[in-house]
Scaffold this motif. Sequence first.
Motif, PDB file in Angstrom:
ATOM      1  N   LEU A  18       0.828  -1.210   0.000  1.00  0.00           N
ATOM      2  CA  LEU A  18       0.000   0.000   0.000  1.00  0.00           C
ATOM      3  C   LEU A  18       0.865   1.265   0.000  1.00  0.00           C
ATOM      4  O   LEU A  18       0.627   2.190  -0.782  1.00  0.00           O
ATOM      5  CB  LEU A  18      -0.952  -0.007   1.212  1.00  0.00           C
ATOM      6  N   SER A  19       1.910   1.289   0.845  1.00  0.00           N
ATOM      7  CA  SER A  19       2.701   2.530   0.893  1.00  0.00           C
ATOM      8  C   SER A  19       3.445   2.747  -0.432  1.00  0.00           C
ATOM      9  O   SER A  19       3.563   3.877  -0.910  1.00  0.00           O
ATOM     10  CB  SER A  19       3.655   2.542   2.089  1.00  0.00           C
ATOM     11  N   GLU A  20       3.899   1.669  -1.052  1.00  0.00           N
ATOM     12  CA  GLU A  20       4.570   1.830  -2.357  1.00  0.00           C
ATOM     13  C   GLU A  20       3.578   2.317  -3.420  1.00  0.00           C
ATOM     14  O   GLU A  20       3.920   3.142  -4.274  1.00  0.00           O
ATOM     15  CB  GLU A  20       5.182   0.492  -2.801  1.00  0.00           C
ATOM     16  N   ALA A  21       2.357   1.806  -3.325  1.00  0.00           N
ATOM     17  CA  ALA A  21       1.334   2.226  -4.305  1.00  0.00           C
ATOM     18  C   ALA A  21       1.043   3.719  -4.152  1.00  0.00           C
ATOM     19  O   ALA A  21       0.952   4.452  -5.149  1.00  0.00           O
ATOM     20  CB  ALA A  21       0.066   1.400  -4.113  1.00  0.00           C
ATOM     21  N   LEU A  22       0.924   4.180  -2.911  1.00  0.00           N
ATOM     22  CA  LEU A  22       0.629   5.603  -2.686  1.00  0.00           C
ATOM     23  C   LEU A  22       1.823   6.475  -3.095  1.00  0.00           C
ATOM     24  O   LEU A  22       1.655   7.569  -3.640  1.00  0.00           O
ATOM     25  CB  LEU A  22       0.239   5.852  -1.224  1.00  0.00           C
ATOM     26  N   ASN A  23       3.037   5.966  -2.849  1.00  0.00           N
ATOM     27  CA  ASN A  23       4.236   6.700  -3.298  1.00  0.00           C
ATOM     28  C   ASN A  23       4.275   6.833  -4.810  1.00  0.00           C
ATOM     29  O   ASN A  23       4.657   7.876  -5.353  1.00  0.00           O
ATOM     30  CB  ASN A  23       5.519   5.971  -2.862  1.00  0.00           C
ATOM     31  N   LEU A  24       3.891   5.750  -5.460  1.00  0.00           N
ATOM     32  CA  LEU A  24       3.889   5.774  -6.924  1.00  0.00           C
ATOM     33  C   LEU A  24       2.882   6.814  -7.427  1.00  0.00           C
ATOM     34  O   LEU A  24       3.182   7.591  -8.348  1.00  0.00           O
ATOM     35  CB  LEU A  24       3.571   4.362  -7.448  1.00  0.00           C
ATOM     36  N   ILE A  25       1.718   6.848  -6.812  1.00  0.00           N
ATOM     37  CA  ILE A  25       0.724   7.855  -7.197  1.00  0.00           C
ATOM     38  C   ILE A  25       1.275   9.263  -6.953  1.00  0.00           C
ATOM     39  O   ILE A  25       1.155  10.160  -7.799  1.00  0.00           O
ATOM     40  CB  ILE A  25      -0.604   7.635  -6.417  1.00  0.00           C
ATOM     41  N   ASP A  26       1.913   9.461  -5.807  1.00  0.00           N
ATOM     42  CA  ASP A  26       2.503  10.778  -5.527  1.00  0.00           C
ATOM     43  C   ASP A  26       3.555  11.134  -6.572  1.00  0.00           C
ATOM     44  O   ASP A  26       3.653  12.282  -7.016  1.00  0.00           O
ATOM     45  CB  ASP A  26       3.133  10.803  -4.126  1.00  0.00           C
ATOM     46  N   GLY A  27       4.341  10.144  -6.947  1.00  0.00           N
ATOM     47  CA  GLY A  27       5.367  10.362  -7.986  1.00  0.00           C
ATOM     48  C   GLY A  27       4.726  10.769  -9.305  1.00  0.00           C
ATOM     49  O   GLY A  27       5.215  11.659 -10.001  1.00  0.00           O
ATOM     50  N   ILE A  28       3.623  10.103  -9.655  1.00  0.00           N
ATOM     51  CA  ILE A  28       2.937  10.452 -10.911  1.00  0.00           C
ATOM     52  C   ILE A  28       2.393  11.878 -10.811  1.00  0.00           C
ATOM     53  O   ILE A  28       2.563  12.692 -11.725  1.00  0.00           O
ATOM     54  CB  ILE A  28       1.800   9.443 -11.221  1.00  0.00           C
ATOM     55  N   LEU A  29       1.788  12.192  -9.663  1.00  0.00           N
ATOM     56  CA  LEU A  29       1.226  13.541  -9.485  1.00  0.00           C
ATOM     57  C   LEU A  29       2.302  14.608  -9.623  1.00  0.00           C
ATOM     58  O   LEU A  29       2.090  15.650 -10.242  1.00  0.00           O
ATOM     59  CB  LEU A  29       0.557  13.664  -8.108  1.00  0.00           C
TER      60      LEU A  29
END
Length: 253
Positions: A18-29
Amino acid sequence: MSFRRKIVAGNWKMNNSLSEALNLIDGILSNLDTRTTAEIIVCPAYTFIGPIINHLKDFNRIKLGAQNCSEHVSGAYTGEVSAQMLKSIECDYVIIGHSERRIYFNETNTQLKEKIKRALENGLAPIFCVGEKMEERKNRTHFNLVRDQIKNVLSSFKAKELEKLIIAYEPVWAIGTGVTATSAEAQEMHVFIRQIISELFDQEFARELPILYGGSCNPQNAKELFSCDDVDGGLIGGASLKANDFCSIIQSF
Ligand code: PEP
Protein backbone atom coordinates in the motif's frame (compact mmCIF):
# COMPACT_ATOMS: atom_id res chain seq x y z
CA MET A 1 -1.87 11.02 -34.28
CA SER A 2 -5.55 10.25 -34.26
CA PHE A 3 -8.52 12.55 -33.60
CA ARG A 4 -9.90 10.07 -31.07
CA ARG A 5 -9.60 10.16 -27.28
CA LYS A 6 -6.01 9.61 -26.16
CA ILE A 7 -5.62 7.17 -23.30
CA VAL A 8 -2.73 5.83 -21.25
CA ALA A 9 -3.55 3.10 -18.75
CA GLY A 10 -1.07 1.58 -16.30
CA ASN A 11 -1.48 -2.08 -15.42
CA TRP A 12 0.35 -2.49 -12.12
CA LYS A 13 -0.36 -6.22 -11.98
CA MET A 14 0.43 -7.92 -8.62
CA ASN A 15 3.00 -5.37 -7.48
CA ASN A 16 3.51 -2.94 -4.59
CA SER A 17 2.52 -2.67 -0.97
CA LEU A 18 0.00 0.00 0.00
CA SER A 19 2.70 2.53 0.89
CA GLU A 20 4.57 1.83 -2.36
CA ALA A 21 1.33 2.23 -4.30
CA LEU A 22 0.63 5.60 -2.69
CA ASN A 23 4.24 6.70 -3.30
CA LEU A 24 3.89 5.77 -6.92
CA ILE A 25 0.72 7.86 -7.20
CA ASP A 26 2.50 10.78 -5.53
CA GLY A 27 5.37 10.36 -7.99
CA ILE A 28 2.94 10.45 -10.91
CA LEU A 29 1.23 13.54 -9.48
CA SER A 30 4.50 15.41 -9.12
CA ASN A 31 5.80 14.46 -12.59
CA LEU A 32 2.58 14.95 -14.49
CA ASP A 33 2.25 17.79 -16.94
CA THR A 34 -1.33 18.72 -16.14
CA ARG A 35 -1.73 20.30 -19.60
CA THR A 36 -1.81 16.81 -21.07
CA THR A 37 -5.08 16.02 -22.79
CA ALA A 38 -4.69 12.25 -22.42
CA GLU A 39 -7.04 10.25 -20.22
CA ILE A 40 -4.88 8.72 -17.49
CA ILE A 41 -5.87 5.47 -15.82
CA VAL A 42 -4.06 3.39 -13.22
CA CYS A 43 -5.05 -0.19 -12.54
CA PRO A 44 -3.59 -1.33 -9.21
CA ALA A 45 -4.51 -4.48 -7.29
CA TYR A 46 -8.10 -4.46 -5.98
CA THR A 47 -6.89 -3.74 -2.44
CA PHE A 48 -5.36 -0.41 -3.39
CA ILE A 49 -8.15 1.06 -5.53
CA GLY A 50 -10.16 2.53 -2.62
CA PRO A 51 -7.11 3.94 -0.78
CA ILE A 52 -5.79 5.53 -3.97
CA ILE A 53 -9.17 7.12 -4.73
CA ASN A 54 -9.20 8.56 -1.18
CA HIS A 55 -5.60 9.69 -1.56
CA LEU A 56 -6.37 11.53 -4.81
CA LYS A 57 -9.26 13.34 -3.11
CA ASP A 58 -10.75 15.74 -5.66
CA PHE A 59 -7.95 15.46 -8.20
CA ASN A 60 -9.82 13.80 -11.01
CA ARG A 61 -7.20 13.70 -13.78
CA ILE A 62 -6.21 10.19 -12.75
CA LYS A 63 -8.93 7.55 -13.02
CA LEU A 64 -8.89 4.14 -11.44
CA GLY A 65 -9.33 0.78 -13.08
CA ALA A 66 -9.31 -2.81 -11.86
CA GLN A 67 -7.36 -5.60 -13.53
CA ASN A 68 -10.29 -8.01 -13.60
CA CYS A 69 -13.83 -8.53 -12.31
CA SER A 70 -16.08 -11.50 -11.76
CA GLU A 71 -18.44 -12.72 -14.45
CA HIS A 72 -21.04 -13.22 -11.72
CA VAL A 73 -23.34 -10.58 -10.29
CA SER A 74 -22.90 -11.49 -6.59
CA GLY A 75 -23.11 -14.42 -4.21
CA ALA A 76 -21.11 -17.45 -3.13
CA TYR A 77 -17.96 -16.98 -5.22
CA THR A 78 -15.22 -16.89 -2.60
CA GLY A 79 -12.33 -14.63 -3.52
CA GLU A 80 -14.11 -12.90 -6.39
CA VAL A 81 -14.76 -9.18 -6.80
CA SER A 82 -17.85 -8.01 -8.69
CA ALA A 83 -18.24 -5.12 -11.11
CA GLN A 84 -20.86 -3.69 -8.77
CA MET A 85 -18.35 -3.63 -5.89
CA LEU A 86 -15.86 -1.82 -8.10
CA LYS A 87 -18.43 0.76 -9.13
CA SER A 88 -19.41 1.27 -5.50
CA ILE A 89 -15.90 2.53 -4.69
CA GLU A 90 -15.87 4.82 -7.76
CA CYS A 91 -13.64 2.68 -9.89
CA ASP A 92 -14.37 3.58 -13.53
CA TYR A 93 -12.53 1.07 -15.72
CA VAL A 94 -11.75 -2.63 -15.71
CA ILE A 95 -9.25 -4.62 -17.76
CA ILE A 96 -10.93 -7.71 -19.20
CA GLY A 97 -9.22 -10.64 -20.89
CA HIS A 98 -5.60 -9.74 -20.25
CA SER A 99 -3.43 -12.50 -21.73
CA GLU A 100 -2.11 -13.38 -18.27
CA ARG A 101 -5.70 -14.13 -17.20
CA ARG A 102 -6.41 -16.04 -20.39
CA ILE A 103 -3.22 -18.09 -20.03
CA TYR A 104 -2.76 -18.60 -16.24
CA PHE A 105 -6.42 -18.61 -15.22
CA ASN A 106 -7.86 -20.22 -18.35
CA GLU A 107 -10.40 -17.47 -18.91
CA THR A 108 -12.65 -18.37 -21.82
CA ASN A 109 -14.49 -16.23 -24.35
CA THR A 110 -17.78 -17.14 -22.67
CA GLN A 111 -16.48 -15.82 -19.33
CA LEU A 112 -15.05 -12.70 -20.96
CA LYS A 113 -18.38 -11.93 -22.58
CA GLU A 114 -20.07 -12.18 -19.16
CA LYS A 115 -17.40 -10.03 -17.54
CA ILE A 116 -17.91 -7.34 -20.16
CA LYS A 117 -21.68 -7.54 -19.56
CA ARG A 118 -21.20 -7.12 -15.80
CA ALA A 119 -18.84 -4.19 -16.36
CA LEU A 120 -21.27 -2.41 -18.69
CA GLU A 121 -24.30 -3.05 -16.48
CA ASN A 122 -22.43 -1.22 -13.74
CA GLY A 123 -21.19 1.67 -15.84
CA LEU A 124 -17.56 0.53 -15.90
CA ALA A 125 -15.53 0.99 -19.07
CA PRO A 126 -14.05 -2.36 -20.14
CA ILE A 127 -10.51 -2.34 -21.50
CA PHE A 128 -10.79 -5.53 -23.53
CA CYS A 129 -7.42 -7.13 -24.38
CA VAL A 130 -6.74 -9.16 -27.50
CA GLY A 131 -3.51 -10.34 -29.09
CA GLU A 132 -1.65 -13.27 -30.56
CA LYS A 133 1.21 -15.47 -29.37
CA MET A 134 4.46 -15.53 -31.35
CA GLU A 135 3.73 -18.91 -32.94
CA GLU A 136 0.45 -17.51 -34.29
CA ARG A 137 2.24 -14.54 -35.81
CA LYS A 138 4.90 -16.85 -37.25
CA ASN A 139 2.36 -19.10 -38.91
CA ARG A 140 0.35 -16.09 -40.08
CA THR A 141 -2.80 -16.98 -38.15
CA HIS A 142 -2.62 -13.85 -35.99
CA PHE A 143 -5.30 -11.93 -37.89
CA ASN A 144 -7.76 -14.84 -37.68
CA LEU A 145 -6.99 -15.28 -34.01
CA VAL A 146 -7.62 -11.63 -33.17
CA ARG A 147 -10.77 -11.64 -35.32
CA ASP A 148 -12.06 -14.66 -33.35
CA GLN A 149 -11.17 -13.12 -30.00
CA ILE A 150 -13.23 -10.06 -30.90
CA LYS A 151 -16.16 -11.76 -32.63
CA ASN A 152 -16.62 -14.48 -30.03
CA VAL A 153 -16.84 -11.96 -27.21
CA LEU A 154 -18.40 -8.85 -28.69
CA SER A 155 -20.77 -9.99 -31.42
CA SER A 156 -23.79 -10.44 -29.13
CA PHE A 157 -23.66 -6.78 -27.99
CA LYS A 158 -25.16 -3.78 -29.72
CA ALA A 159 -22.93 -0.82 -30.55
CA LYS A 160 -25.01 1.36 -28.24
CA GLU A 161 -24.22 -0.94 -25.31
CA LEU A 162 -20.49 -0.71 -26.06
CA GLU A 163 -20.13 3.06 -25.90
CA LYS A 164 -17.59 2.77 -23.07
CA LEU A 165 -15.55 -0.01 -24.71
CA ILE A 166 -11.81 0.37 -25.15
CA ILE A 167 -9.81 -2.33 -26.96
CA ALA A 168 -6.16 -3.01 -26.16
CA TYR A 169 -4.11 -4.86 -28.77
CA GLU A 170 -1.45 -6.64 -26.75
CA PRO A 171 0.66 -9.15 -28.68
CA VAL A 172 1.53 -11.78 -26.06
CA TRP A 173 5.12 -11.97 -27.32
CA ALA A 174 5.61 -8.29 -26.51
CA ILE A 175 4.27 -8.35 -22.94
CA GLY A 176 7.02 -8.02 -20.38
CA THR A 177 9.64 -9.18 -22.89
CA GLY A 178 11.25 -5.89 -23.89
CA VAL A 179 10.33 -6.75 -27.49
CA THR A 180 7.85 -4.24 -28.90
CA ALA A 181 5.73 -4.53 -32.00
CA THR A 182 7.03 -2.15 -34.63
CA SER A 183 4.82 0.83 -35.26
CA ALA A 184 3.98 -0.71 -38.66
CA GLU A 185 2.91 -3.99 -37.00
CA ALA A 186 0.82 -2.14 -34.42
CA GLN A 187 -0.81 0.12 -37.01
CA GLU A 188 -1.57 -2.85 -39.28
CA MET A 189 -3.33 -4.75 -36.50
CA HIS A 190 -5.18 -1.69 -35.22
CA VAL A 191 -6.55 -1.03 -38.71
CA PHE A 192 -7.59 -4.68 -38.90
CA ILE A 193 -9.34 -4.48 -35.50
CA ARG A 194 -11.18 -1.34 -36.60
CA GLN A 195 -12.26 -3.15 -39.74
CA ILE A 196 -13.64 -6.11 -37.72
CA ILE A 197 -15.50 -3.69 -35.44
CA SER A 198 -16.88 -1.87 -38.45
CA GLU A 199 -18.16 -5.17 -39.90
CA LEU A 200 -19.67 -6.25 -36.57
CA PHE A 201 -21.26 -2.89 -35.76
CA ASP A 202 -20.92 0.17 -37.96
CA GLN A 203 -18.31 2.46 -39.42
CA GLU A 204 -19.09 5.35 -37.13
CA PHE A 205 -18.64 3.23 -34.01
CA ALA A 206 -15.41 1.75 -35.36
CA ARG A 207 -14.06 5.21 -36.21
CA GLU A 208 -14.64 6.46 -32.65
CA LEU A 209 -13.43 3.35 -30.76
CA PRO A 210 -10.19 3.88 -28.80
CA ILE A 211 -7.69 1.11 -29.54
CA LEU A 212 -4.61 1.03 -27.30
CA TYR A 213 -1.33 -0.75 -27.93
CA GLY A 214 0.27 -2.77 -25.12
CA GLY A 215 3.52 -4.71 -24.94
CA SER A 216 6.86 -3.34 -23.73
CA CYS A 217 5.80 0.22 -24.45
CA ASN A 218 8.30 2.60 -22.82
CA PRO A 219 9.41 6.25 -22.96
CA GLN A 220 11.76 5.45 -25.86
CA ASN A 221 9.20 3.86 -28.19
CA ALA A 222 5.91 5.47 -27.09
CA LYS A 223 6.15 8.50 -29.38
CA GLU A 224 6.57 6.43 -32.50
CA LEU A 225 3.80 4.00 -31.54
CA PHE A 226 1.39 6.80 -30.56
CA SER A 227 2.09 8.65 -33.79
CA CYS A 228 0.33 5.88 -35.75
CA ASP A 229 -3.08 6.96 -37.03
CA ASP A 230 -4.96 4.10 -35.41
CA VAL A 231 -3.03 3.84 -32.13
CA ASP A 232 -4.92 5.87 -29.54
CA GLY A 233 -2.58 5.32 -26.62
CA GLY A 234 -1.19 2.48 -24.56
CA LEU A 235 -1.79 -0.12 -21.91
CA ILE A 236 1.46 -0.04 -20.00
CA GLY A 237 2.78 -2.76 -17.69
CA GLY A 238 6.38 -2.55 -16.43
CA ALA A 239 6.92 1.11 -17.31
CA SER A 240 3.80 2.14 -15.36
CA LEU A 241 5.55 1.16 -12.13
CA LYS A 242 8.02 4.03 -12.52
CA ALA A 243 6.43 7.45 -12.14
CA ASN A 244 8.93 9.17 -14.47
CA ASP A 245 8.54 6.61 -17.21
CA PHE A 246 4.76 6.53 -16.95
CA CYS A 247 4.55 10.33 -17.10
CA SER A 248 6.89 10.56 -20.05
CA ILE A 249 4.73 7.98 -21.88
CA ILE A 250 1.67 10.11 -21.10
CA GLN A 251 3.52 13.06 -22.63
CA SER A 252 4.33 11.12 -25.81
CA PHE A 253 1.34 12.17 -27.93
C1 PEP B 1 0.62 -5.54 -19.93
O1 PEP B 1 0.81 -6.47 -19.16
O2 PEP B 1 -0.53 -5.15 -20.17
C2 PEP B 1 1.78 -4.92 -20.55
C3 PEP B 1 1.60 -4.17 -21.60
O3 PEP B 1 2.98 -5.19 -19.96
P1 PEP B 1 4.42 -4.57 -20.38
O4 PEP B 1 4.23 -3.13 -20.70
O5 PEP B 1 5.29 -4.79 -19.19
O6 PEP B 1 4.87 -5.35 -21.58
